[in-house]
Design an enzyme around this catalytic site. Structure first.
Site, PDB file in Angstrom:
ATOM      1  N   LEU A  54       0.810  -0.849  -0.085  1.00 12.71           N
ATOM      2  CA  LEU A  54       0.055  -0.063   0.496  1.00 12.71           C
ATOM      3  C   LEU A  54       0.946   1.436   0.279  1.00 12.71           C
ATOM      4  CD1 LEU A  54      -2.725   0.742   0.109  1.00 12.71           C
ATOM      5  CD2 LEU A  54      -2.613   0.909   2.935  1.00 12.71           C
ATOM      6  N   ASP A  55       0.358   2.655  -0.451  1.00 11.33           N
ATOM      7  CA  ASP A  55       1.772   3.670  -0.692  1.00 11.33           C
ATOM      8  C   ASP A  55       2.446   3.334  -1.392  1.00 11.33           C
ATOM      9  OD1 ASP A  55      -0.801   4.871  -0.602  1.00 11.33           O
ATOM     10  OD2 ASP A  55      -1.290   4.640   1.341  1.00 11.33           O
ATOM     11  N   GLU A  56       3.215   2.484  -1.435  1.00  9.91           N
ATOM     12  CA  GLU A  56       4.604   2.454  -1.496  1.00  9.91           C
ATOM     13  C   GLU A  56       5.188   1.699  -3.355  1.00  9.91           C
ATOM     14  OE1 GLU A  56       6.324  -0.416   1.053  1.00  9.91           O
ATOM     15  OE2 GLU A  56       5.080   0.779   2.777  1.00  9.91           O
TER      16      GLU A  56
END
Length: 291
Positions: free
Chosen positions: A234-236
């Site tokens: 997530l979000d990486e």
């Protein structure tokens, strides 16, 4: 088939990346020349000329490109295959099909729709999908189909299945324009196209609800936004674009949020444009962007 962009008729973008080695630039430019192509722009980068990775984007013009594409692709395979280079060749007159997923926040969504209407994004938009209906009339005013897919509670599988049915075979990439739903790994496995997301750059410092209020309480001096490809982490995912804006002690949390929305709109629009123009090469968990 997507409507053709006459301004880019007979223009192709060639993306090449792989192990750096002597003679690559000569091999690629010679290939374009012998296929009657005229190079318009050429950008390249090597992370290490001795044993590193080479990245290149070439935009070229070739009269009768559509008919010539099979021969050019065969020449590319014969020439670059033995050099262990990966490549893609795209007709730039055919806009990519972009679906947009949104929730209640409309600033990123409307920015994309406005830029599309102005001819500033080389895409078609076959649909906007949202888990809320508050943006429906705005979307339809742009002549874009709006689809409401209800999603609530911890189990998102039914909603994701409906979205997959809408997307499969109909889009080339997806944009999450502040779509406030977590995308499951199963969805990512099945969607089969790149997904681009936008978030404020406070992550991971101000996770969860009310990030701008938390930022105000912390006394931040900079706010920003990051656009990236979506992965199972997530979000990486690989970052495409980022930007910042200065803020000061006199600004309220609402002021910070308003300025943050401006940055988010600009960052997402640039990321979408660069992806649509085949300017982004993904390499591991980062990107090379020829902007």
């Amino acid at each position: 088939m997507a409507q053709r962009n006459d301004a880019m008729r007979d223009h192709a973008a060639l993306i090449v990346h792989g192990p750096d080695q002597h003679g690559l630039v000569s091999a690629i430019t010679s290939l374009i020349s012998r296929n009657d192509g005229n190079i318009v722009t050429l950008d390249q980068y090597s992370d290490d000329p001795e044993g590193g990775t080479f990245f290149q984007r070439v935009l070229f013009h070739r009269d009768g490109l559509t008919a010539a594409m099979p021969d050019i692709e065969k020449d590319l395979a014969d020439t670059l295959g033995p050099l262990k280079m990966s490549w893609t060749l795209t007709d730039q007159s055919v806009p990519k099909r972009m679906a947009v997923l949104a929730s209640t926040s409309d600033h990123c969504l409307l920015e994309l729709l406005w830029r599309h209407r102005r001819g500033q994004l080389p895409v078609t938009i076959p649909m906007v999908i949202s888990n809320h209906t508050n943006v429906a009339e705005d979307v339809r005013s742009f002549g874009i189909p709006f689809v409401h897919v209800h999603s609530q509670g911890p189990d998102k599988s039914e909603a994701e299945q409906k979205i997959l049915q809408l997307l499969t075979g109909n889009v080339d990439f997806v944009v999450l324009a502040r779509y406030m739903q977590i995308i499951s790994p199963d969805f990512l496995d099945k969607v089969g196209v790149p997904i681009i997301n936008i978030h404020h750059s406070f992550l991971p410092a101000f996770i969860g609800a009310a990030p701008y209020r938390k930022a105000k309480e912390r006394g931040v001096k900079l706010i920003g936004a990051t656009s990236h490809y979506v992965t199972k982490d997530l979000d990486e995912g690989p970052i495409i674009e980022q930007d910042i804006a200065r803020v000061n002690h006199a600004m309220t949390a609402a002021d910070l949020q308003a300025r943050g929305a401006y940055v988010e709109r600009a960052v997402l629009s640039r990321a979408v444009q660069w992806h649509a123009e085949d300017r982004v090469i993904r390499h591991g968990n980062h990107t090379i962007v020829f902007d």
